[in-house]
Design a protein around this motif. Structure first.
Motif, short mmCIF file in Angstrom:
data_model
loop_
_atom_site.label_atom_id
_atom_site.label_comp_id
_atom_site.label_asym_id
_atom_site.label_seq_id
_atom_site.Cartn_x
_atom_site.Cartn_y
_atom_site.Cartn_z
N GLN A 69 0.84 -1.19 0.00
CA GLN A 69 0.00 0.00 0.00
C GLN A 69 0.88 1.25 0.00
O GLN A 69 1.71 1.42 0.89
N TYR A 70 0.66 2.11 -0.99
CA TYR A 70 1.45 3.33 -1.16
C TYR A 70 0.59 4.56 -0.86
O TYR A 70 -0.60 4.60 -1.19
N ALA A 71 1.22 5.55 -0.24
CA ALA A 71 0.53 6.81 -0.01
C ALA A 71 0.29 7.52 -1.34
O ALA A 71 1.06 7.36 -2.31
N THR A 72 -0.78 8.30 -1.40
CA THR A 72 -1.11 9.02 -2.62
C THR A 72 0.00 9.99 -3.01
O THR A 72 0.36 10.12 -4.19
N ALA A 73 0.59 10.68 -2.02
CA ALA A 73 1.69 11.63 -2.23
C ALA A 73 2.23 12.01 -0.86
O ALA A 73 1.68 11.60 0.18
N ASP A 74 3.31 12.77 -0.82
CA ASP A 74 3.84 13.25 0.45
C ASP A 74 2.77 14.07 1.18
O ASP A 74 2.05 14.88 0.57
N ASN A 75 2.70 13.84 2.50
CA ASN A 75 1.81 14.62 3.37
C ASN A 75 0.36 14.64 2.87
O ASN A 75 -0.33 15.65 2.95
N THR A 76 -0.09 13.50 2.35
CA THR A 76 -1.44 13.39 1.80
C THR A 76 -2.19 12.24 2.46
O THR A 76 -1.72 11.09 2.44
N PRO A 77 -3.35 12.50 3.11
CA PRO A 77 -4.11 11.42 3.72
C PRO A 77 -4.46 10.33 2.71
O PRO A 77 -4.91 10.61 1.60
N ASN A 119 17.22 6.50 3.18
CA ASN A 119 18.33 6.45 4.13
C ASN A 119 18.18 7.46 5.26
O ASN A 119 19.15 7.78 5.94
N VAL A 120 16.96 7.99 5.43
CA VAL A 120 16.62 8.91 6.52
C VAL A 120 15.32 8.42 7.16
O VAL A 120 14.42 7.97 6.46
N GLN A 121 15.23 8.46 8.49
CA GLN A 121 14.00 8.05 9.14
C GLN A 121 12.88 9.03 8.82
O GLN A 121 13.11 10.22 8.61
N HIS A 122 11.64 8.50 8.81
CA HIS A 122 10.47 9.34 8.52
C HIS A 122 9.33 8.94 9.45
O HIS A 122 9.26 7.80 9.93
N ASP A 123 8.43 9.89 9.67
CA ASP A 123 7.27 9.66 10.54
C ASP A 123 6.04 9.28 9.71
O ASP A 123 5.90 9.67 8.55
N VAL A 124 5.16 8.53 10.37
CA VAL A 124 3.86 8.16 9.81
C VAL A 124 2.79 8.51 10.83
O VAL A 124 2.95 8.21 12.02
N ASP A 125 1.72 9.13 10.39
CA ASP A 125 0.56 9.40 11.24
C ASP A 125 -0.60 8.53 10.79
O ASP A 125 -0.85 8.41 9.58
N VAL A 126 -1.32 7.93 11.76
CA VAL A 126 -2.47 7.07 11.47
C VAL A 126 -3.64 7.54 12.32
O VAL A 126 -3.48 7.82 13.51
N GLY A 179 5.50 12.09 5.46
CA GLY A 179 6.17 13.19 4.76
C GLY A 179 7.02 12.74 3.61
O GLY A 179 7.45 13.56 2.79
N LYS A 180 7.29 11.42 3.50
CA LYS A 180 8.13 10.90 2.41
C LYS A 180 7.50 9.62 1.88
O LYS A 180 7.74 8.52 2.38
N ALA A 181 6.66 9.77 0.88
CA ALA A 181 5.94 8.63 0.32
C ALA A 181 6.79 7.91 -0.72
O ALA A 181 7.34 8.55 -1.62
N VAL A 187 10.51 4.37 -9.40
CA VAL A 187 10.92 4.05 -8.04
C VAL A 187 11.33 5.32 -7.30
O VAL A 187 12.17 6.09 -7.77
N VAL A 188 10.68 5.53 -6.13
CA VAL A 188 11.01 6.64 -5.24
C VAL A 188 11.18 6.05 -3.85
O VAL A 188 10.28 5.35 -3.36
N ASP A 189 12.32 6.30 -3.22
CA ASP A 189 12.54 5.79 -1.87
C ASP A 189 11.68 6.55 -0.86
O ASP A 189 11.45 7.76 -0.99
N GLY A 190 11.22 5.82 0.14
CA GLY A 190 10.40 6.42 1.17
C GLY A 190 9.63 5.36 1.93
O GLY A 190 10.08 4.23 2.09
N ILE A 191 8.44 5.74 2.38
CA ILE A 191 7.62 4.89 3.25
C ILE A 191 6.47 4.28 2.47
O ILE A 191 5.80 4.96 1.68
#
Length: 221
Positions: A69-77, A119-126, A179-181, A187-191
């Motif tokens: 499951q991929y986020a729609t975009a950065d900082n996007t519900p 290669n950088v930690q990122h936060d996720v809000d649920v 913040g980093k989808a 291919v884009v690195d992120g969460i």
């Protein structure tokens, strides 16, 4: 031991009283009441035995998903997807949303498998939405660790619960954002939320869902 079964109690149809005393009438009404009280005894006996609650069914739903499951975009519900209904009573599941049949106080428990390819930690809000509106105080924040190398990624299991009240026909959805989808094309690195099929090597283990969730009934309102 066999599970206790609750048999619905049916009120008896009492015979019409006679004008004068009748032994036959007394015997008939005594027999009807005896059968009725026997139903009540059987009903209550199933509840008061050890583990008598096993005879009861409460509203609940359990669902999971075996896709990435991929986020729609950065900082996007982005809504959490549920492709498999594992168990359910008193709920329906459609379009990744659960609809409650009965009003009450409920508890949701969820477990979301996040992976970080950056290669950088990122936060996720649920958080929860009820009838399309964000539920006050329902957000949990998780930090997903950075990857260790280009092929060794960071993992975190986002686990939390929320107590909330529902009216009949309320619709519940679970949302997330980061913040980093990540993206798989291009291919884009992120969460993102990762699933794994069942494995046989180096050891056998079942599949890993990207999302597991349950909603259980706690109390009447």
């Amino acid at each position: 031991m066999a599970q206790a079964q609750l048999t619905p109690i049916v009120a008896p149809s009492l015979p019409n009283a006679t004008t004068d005393y009748s032994q036959q009438y007394q015997d008939q009404i005594s027999n009807v009441l005896r059968l009725y009280f026997s139903q009540i005894d059987n009903f209550t006996r199933a509840l008061v035995i050890p583990d008598g609650g096993s005879a009861l069914t409460f509203p609940h739903i359990g669902a999971s998903d075996l896709t990435d499951q991929y986020a729609t975009a950065d900082n996007t519900p982005t809504i959490v997807k549920w492709s498999t209904l594992d168990s359910g009573s008193g709920f329906t599941l459609a379009s990744n949303a659960a609809t409650a049949t009965y009003a009450g106080v409920y508890k949701i428990d969820y477990s979301l498998q996040y992976i970080n390819t950056d290669n950088v930690q990122h936060d996720v809000d649920v958080w929860l939405r009820v009838n399309g509106t964000n539920l006050l105080g329902s957000t949990s924040k998780f930090t997903i660790p950075a990857r260790k190398s280009a092929g060794v990624f960071g993992y975190a299991l986002a686990v939390s619960f929320v107590m909330f009240t529902l009216d009949a026909n309320d619709v519940i959805e679970l949302y997330w954002a980061t913040g980093k989808a990540a993206d798989d094309s291009p291919v884009v690195d992120g969460i993102y939320m990762e699933h794994k099929v069942a494995q046989t090597s180096p050891f056998a283990h079942p599949s890993i869902p990207s999302a597991i969730g349950t909603i259980t009934f706690v109390s009447a309102r």
